[in-house]
Design an enzyme around this catalytic site. Structure first.
Site, PDB file in Angstrom:
ATOM      1  N   LYS A  32       0.809  -1.229   0.000  1.00  0.00           N
ATOM      2  CA  LYS A  32       0.000   0.000   0.000  1.00  0.00           C
ATOM      3  C   LYS A  32       0.835   1.270   0.000  1.00  0.00           C
ATOM      4  CE  LYS A  32      -2.607   0.769   3.645  1.00  0.00           C
ATOM      5  NZ  LYS A  32      -3.742   0.678   4.590  1.00  0.00           N
ATOM      6  N   THR A  40       6.471  -4.312  10.573  1.00  0.00           N
ATOM      7  CA  THR A  40       7.761  -4.952  10.886  1.00  0.00           C
ATOM      8  C   THR A  40       8.835  -3.914  11.163  1.00  0.00           C
ATOM      9  OG1 THR A  40       7.320  -6.932   9.586  1.00  0.00           O
ATOM     10  CG2 THR A  40       9.631  -6.328   9.874  1.00  0.00           C
ATOM     11  N   ARG A  41       8.850  -2.889  10.336  1.00  0.00           N
ATOM     12  CA  ARG A  41       9.901  -1.870  10.404  1.00  0.00           C
ATOM     13  C   ARG A  41      10.000  -1.213  11.788  1.00  0.00           C
ATOM     14  NH1 ARG A  41       9.547   3.278   6.399  1.00  0.00           N
ATOM     15  NH2 ARG A  41      10.986   4.606   7.500  1.00  0.00           N
ATOM     16  N   GLN A  44      10.840  -3.433  17.804  1.00  0.00           N
ATOM     17  CA  GLN A  44      12.056  -3.042  18.516  1.00  0.00           C
ATOM     18  C   GLN A  44      12.737  -4.224  19.193  1.00  0.00           C
ATOM     19  OE1 GLN A  44      11.061   0.103  21.277  1.00  0.00           O
ATOM     20  NE2 GLN A  44      10.754   1.600  19.638  1.00  0.00           N
ATOM     21  N   GLU A 110      12.690 -10.553  27.921  1.00  0.00           N
ATOM     22  CA  GLU A 110      11.443  -9.786  27.877  1.00  0.00           C
ATOM     23  C   GLU A 110      10.407 -10.473  28.754  1.00  0.00           C
ATOM     24  OE1 GLU A 110      10.296  -8.741  23.868  1.00  0.00           O
ATOM     25  OE2 GLU A 110      12.268  -7.880  23.471  1.00  0.00           O
ATOM     26  N   ASP A 206      -6.542  -4.199   6.248  1.00  0.00           N
ATOM     27  CA  ASP A 206      -7.149  -4.397   4.931  1.00  0.00           C
ATOM     28  C   ASP A 206      -7.327  -5.886   4.591  1.00  0.00           C
ATOM     29  OD1 ASP A 206      -6.838  -1.627   4.857  1.00  0.00           O
ATOM     30  OD2 ASP A 206      -5.000  -1.748   3.663  1.00  0.00           O
ATOM     31  N   HIS A 227       0.147  -2.735  24.159  1.00  0.00           N
ATOM     32  CA  HIS A 227       1.511  -2.699  24.703  1.00  0.00           C
ATOM     33  C   HIS A 227       1.487  -1.797  25.931  1.00  0.00           C
ATOM     34  CE1 HIS A 227       5.817  -2.353  25.095  1.00  0.00           C
ATOM     35  NE2 HIS A 227       5.950  -3.300  24.182  1.00  0.00           N
ATOM     36  N   ARG A 271       2.316  -9.246  29.471  1.00  0.00           N
ATOM     37  CA  ARG A 271       2.019  -7.941  28.880  1.00  0.00           C
ATOM     38  C   ARG A 271       0.618  -7.443  29.235  1.00  0.00           C
ATOM     39  NH1 ARG A 271       3.923  -7.176  22.752  1.00  0.00           N
ATOM     40  NH2 ARG A 271       5.940  -7.143  23.745  1.00  0.00           N
ATOM     41  N   HIS A 332      -1.354  -2.525  19.997  1.00  0.00           N
ATOM     42  CA  HIS A 332      -0.040  -2.932  19.480  1.00  0.00           C
ATOM     43  C   HIS A 332      -0.123  -4.099  18.501  1.00  0.00           C
ATOM     44  CE1 HIS A 332       4.277  -3.389  19.553  1.00  0.00           C
ATOM     45  NE2 HIS A 332       4.200  -4.619  20.022  1.00  0.00           N
ATOM     46  N   ARG A 367      -0.211 -12.620  23.092  1.00  0.00           N
ATOM     47  CA  ARG A 367       1.037 -13.038  22.446  1.00  0.00           C
ATOM     48  C   ARG A 367       2.239 -12.816  23.363  1.00  0.00           C
ATOM     49  NH1 ARG A 367       4.868 -10.179  19.801  1.00  0.00           N
ATOM     50  NH2 ARG A 367       3.580  -8.309  19.768  1.00  0.00           N
ATOM     51  N   SER A 372       6.212 -12.322  17.394  1.00  0.00           N
ATOM     52  CA  SER A 372       5.466 -11.962  16.175  1.00  0.00           C
ATOM     53  C   SER A 372       6.316 -12.043  14.919  1.00  0.00           C
ATOM     54  CB  SER A 372       4.855 -10.569  16.315  1.00  0.00           C
ATOM     55  OG  SER A 372       5.856  -9.631  16.614  1.00  0.00           O
TER      56      SER A 372
HETATM   57  C1  SIN Z   1       8.738  -4.674  22.298  1.00  0.00           C
HETATM   58  O1  SIN Z   1       9.874  -4.444  21.908  1.00  0.00           O
HETATM   59  O2  SIN Z   1       8.353  -4.483  23.450  1.00  0.00           O
HETATM   60  C2  SIN Z   1       7.769  -5.217  21.332  1.00  0.00           C
HETATM   61  C3  SIN Z   1       8.066  -6.625  21.113  1.00  0.00           C
HETATM   62  C4  SIN Z   1       6.814  -7.319  20.662  1.00  0.00           C
HETATM   63  O3  SIN Z   1       5.795  -6.701  20.446  1.00  0.00           O
HETATM   64  O4  SIN Z   1       6.881  -8.539  20.585  1.00  0.00           O
END
Ligand code: SIN
Length: 534
Positions: A32, A40-41, A44, A110, A206, A227, A271, A332, A367, A372
């Site tokens: 798009k 994706t970009r 983090q 994490e 979409d 998030h 989370r 998120h 998740r 992801s």
């Molecule tokens: C983050 O860096 O906290 C995001 C990682 C994620 O959404 O899996």
């Protein structure tokens, strides 16, 4: 050799295109915006995989199942965790330069992971590094034709229900049909449903909307992950979980570490737990954001390990080495999506879905952080391997709850959802829809709020499918998706993972089933004058 239409250019779409080209198929990749723009970009934290000697596939499976709150498909989770390490090695071969330390590839911790297993690149620029490497790989493949600034409008279906291409809106403002032997949807999530999101503006769902309109089953749409820590400034940029993994703590307005009273794992609780605790704390503070105190990590670590967040803070006039920064939850990631089997096959022949657009069952109701990108890589690879197999429509292996839109009191009936153009008075307005969803179908929900939202959504009409405005076509998708999400959230009378209802606060063991919605009849698509074979 088949003609394959890939829609979307995040990790899932780019990898599927490369794999399909390398398998000898002719590929058209439409996206798009520009090729490098996608959810994706902006990722983090990194990619979680059992790559290290002190880790195991079983441990990763267990953590993923635990986070998923009883709603994961165990077979999909096993595929994810077993094939994940090989896909990370593929990414290294495609040029992703994961960060290293004295022990080899560096890894972070994490929330809800039982051990450090998250690999990252450019400190906190993992998604950007993955995107750049795969864009360069796609550009090197002559068998891939890239069409940028080309938006999916609807899927094209044959008389037998099989998907045979897509109707798209091109950069010239003209809608046309692209025919294909198979379509791989990789259009990502729908953060634009909400007032506050970490997603880029292209994330308007979409693919989920088009698949549903074409008759594909969509599942678990009530499960939207918030998030816990977006920077509470305009644009709500992400502040990675990895910052808390390194030792940063959350504080209320009096400086207190309120997470200590919420969960034994405090800031590293799952989370959904952290997001809800922050939302409650914000209510106690009359809506003021909480703060994330990373000052103990020191200037040098913050600069080198988190350059993206450091830059976002600087843009907002904040020095996070010297002061705690304001954070709040933001939409998120969508756990729900187009229902697929373990080979990314949807319930419509010829249609595959990979990445956030899909509901593979790997994430359940919540998740696990950094699963992801892994899921996108694993199932993009599988979709391409399944292209050569005789088609078997994807089916969920475990029980599920079918939601009938019509049967729910106060909700729009099926003709209202997905109506091509409304004769009702009020055309949907995006900021009003985002405000409505944030307050009625956000971190905290209630039956009353959801029912009121459903009634409001039923009054709005949808822009026409024939529109040549990207924004109008996105609004059409957002309205369909908002109605489907609210329907699913109202139907699930319990709290589980990311779905929390103040009127049903307990988890009900008998409801540990996916929800599923399918349009009984596909839209009749008007054939375009000009059909272009992929
Ligand atoms: C983050 O860096 O906290 C995001 C990682 C994620 O959404 O899996």
């Amino acid at each position: 050799m088949a003609s394959i239409l890939v829609i979307g250019s995040g990790l899932g779409g780019l990898l599927a295109a490369v794999r399909a080209a390398d398998a000898g198929h002719r590929v058209v990749l439409v996206t798009k915006s520009q090729l490098s723009e996608s959810n994706t970009r902006y990722a983090q934290g990194g990619i979680a995989a059992a790559l290290f000697l002190d880790d195991s596939v079983d441990a990763h499976v267990l953590d993923t199942l635990r986070a998923g709150a009883g709603l994961c498909d165990p077979a999909a989770v096993r595929v994810l965790c077993e094939e994940g390490p090989a896909r990370v090695r593929d990414l290294i071969r495609f040029g992703v330069d994961f960060d290293r330390d004295e022990s080899g590839v560096a890894r972070g911790l994490e929330a809800a992971h039982s051990r450090s297993r998250v690999v990252h690149a450019g400190g906190d620029a993992t998604g950007a590094a993955v995107e750049a490497a795969l864009v360069a790989t796609v550009r090197r493949r002559t068998a891939i034709e890239v069409r940028e600034h080309t938006m999916l409008v609807d899927l094209l279906t044959a008389d037998d229900g099989a998907v045979r291409g897509a109707r798209v809106l091109g950069p010239d403002g003209v809608q046309r049909n692209l025919d294909a032997d198979a379509v791989i949807l990789a259009t990502g999530g729908a953060g634009a449903l909400y007032k506050h999101t970490t997603n880029p503006s292209v994330a308007t769902g979409d693919g989920v909307a088009a698949a549903w309109r074409a008759g594909a089953s969509v599942s678990d749409l009530e499960f939207y992950q918030f998030h816990p820590t977006a920077l509470a400034v305009p644009g709500t940029p992400l502040v990675s979980e990895a910052v808390r993994g390194e030792g940063a703590v959350l504080r209320g307005s009096l400086g207190e570490r309120f997470m200590l009273a919420e969960h034994p794992d405090a800031e590293l609780a799952p989370r959904d737990v952290v997001a809800r605790a922050i939302a409650r704390q914000m209510e106690r503070q009359n809506g003021a954001p909480v703060v994330l105190d990373a000052t103990g990590l020191g200037h040098e670590l913050l600069e080198t390990r988190f350059p993206t967040i450091t830059a976002a803070c600087r843009t907002a006039g904040l020095d996070w080495a010297a002061e705690a920064i304001p954070v709040a939850p933001a939409a998120h990631y969508w756990m729900g999506g187009v229902e697929t089997d373990a080979w990314a096959r949807t319930t419509l022949p010829g249609l595959f879905a990979v990445g956030e657009v899909a509901r593979t069952g790997a994430h359940g109701a919540n998740r696990l952080a950094s699963n992801s990108l892994l899921e996108a890589a694993v199932f993009a690879d599988r979709a391409v391997r399944a292209l050569d197999q005789p088609w078997r429509a994807g089916t969920l292996p475990h029980s599920r709850i079918e939601i009938s839109t019509i049967s729910i009191h106060g909700l729009p009936n099926e003709t209202a959802i997905g109506s091509p153009s409304g004769d009702l008075a009020t055309l949907v307005d995006r900021p009003t829809l985002q405000h409505l969803l944030w307050h009625s179908a956000g971190v905290h929900r209630s039956g009353l709020g959801l029912a009121a939202a459903a009634a409001t959504l039923a009054e709005w009409s949808s822009p026409a499918a024939s529109s040549t405005s990207v924004a109008a076509l996105e609004d059409r998708n957002l309205l369909d998706l908002a109605r489907l999400l609210v329907t699913a959230a109202l139907a699930r009378e319990e709290s589980r993972g990311a779905h929390y209802r103040s009127d049903f606060t307990e988890t009900q063991p008998e409801l540990a089933q996916s929800s599923s919605q399918a349009r009984s009849q596909s839209l009749e698509l008007v054939p375009a004058k000009e059909a272009i074979a992929c």
